[in-house]
Design a protein around this motif. Sequence first.
Motif, PDB file in Angstrom:
ATOM      1  N   GLU A   6     -31.999  -6.048  18.842  1.00  0.00           N
ATOM      2  CA  GLU A   6     -30.994  -5.176  19.437  1.00  0.00           C
ATOM      3  C   GLU A   6     -30.947  -5.369  20.951  1.00  0.00           C
ATOM      4  O   GLU A   6     -31.950  -5.715  21.582  1.00  0.00           O
ATOM      5  N   ARG A  19     -21.964  -0.424  24.249  1.00  0.00           N
ATOM      6  CA  ARG A  19     -21.867  -1.219  23.033  1.00  0.00           C
ATOM      7  C   ARG A  19     -23.231  -1.823  22.755  1.00  0.00           C
ATOM      8  O   ARG A  19     -23.737  -2.622  23.568  1.00  0.00           O
ATOM      9  N   SER A  21     -25.656  -4.260  20.516  1.00  0.00           N
ATOM     10  CA  SER A  21     -25.535  -5.495  19.740  1.00  0.00           C
ATOM     11  C   SER A  21     -26.779  -5.679  18.883  1.00  0.00           C
ATOM     12  O   SER A  21     -27.888  -5.346  19.300  1.00  0.00           O
ATOM     13  N   TYR A  80     -22.265  -4.855  15.771  1.00  0.00           N
ATOM     14  CA  TYR A  80     -22.167  -4.060  16.986  1.00  0.00           C
ATOM     15  C   TYR A  80     -22.014  -2.576  16.654  1.00  0.00           C
ATOM     16  O   TYR A  80     -21.485  -2.206  15.598  1.00  0.00           O
ATOM     17  N   GLN A  82     -20.229   0.366  18.734  1.00  0.00           N
ATOM     18  CA  GLN A  82     -19.488   0.820  19.901  1.00  0.00           C
ATOM     19  C   GLN A  82     -19.612   2.332  19.989  1.00  0.00           C
ATOM     20  O   GLN A  82     -19.237   3.040  19.048  1.00  0.00           O
TER      21      GLN A  82
END
Length: 126
Positions: A6, A19, A21, A80, A82
């Motif tokens: 992450e 955001r 990832s 992802y 968001q």
Amino acid sequence: QVQLVESGGGLVQPGGSLRLSCAASGFASNDYAIGWFRQAPGKGREGVSCISRGSGNLQHTDSVKGRFTIFRDSAKNMVYLQMNSLKAEDTAVYYCAAKSQALFGICSLGWQYNYWGQGTQVTVSS
């Protein structure tokens, strides 16, 4: 070797966005259901969002509906999260996790996920 990493956490003011990832390696993440979970200090782990194989089904816990969304970039083997309109109560360590042999088109935050990342800290504070 299956690995999830992450990134994207940090300090953000209330009302801001981040955001997160989740980079998958050692497997094709599109063949797995992927979930995002979080754990705040002194609290248990909470399921936040999940996305099914095929990305046709998304689930979000009630506290983040309308603010968070989960999506994949299969070409990059990435998932992802968001996060918009962040609140202080969103402060936590966020983890992504993968579940193998998940039924196509279904995900659940209540499943046992097989693989976990190391987590990324999100702090929402003014």
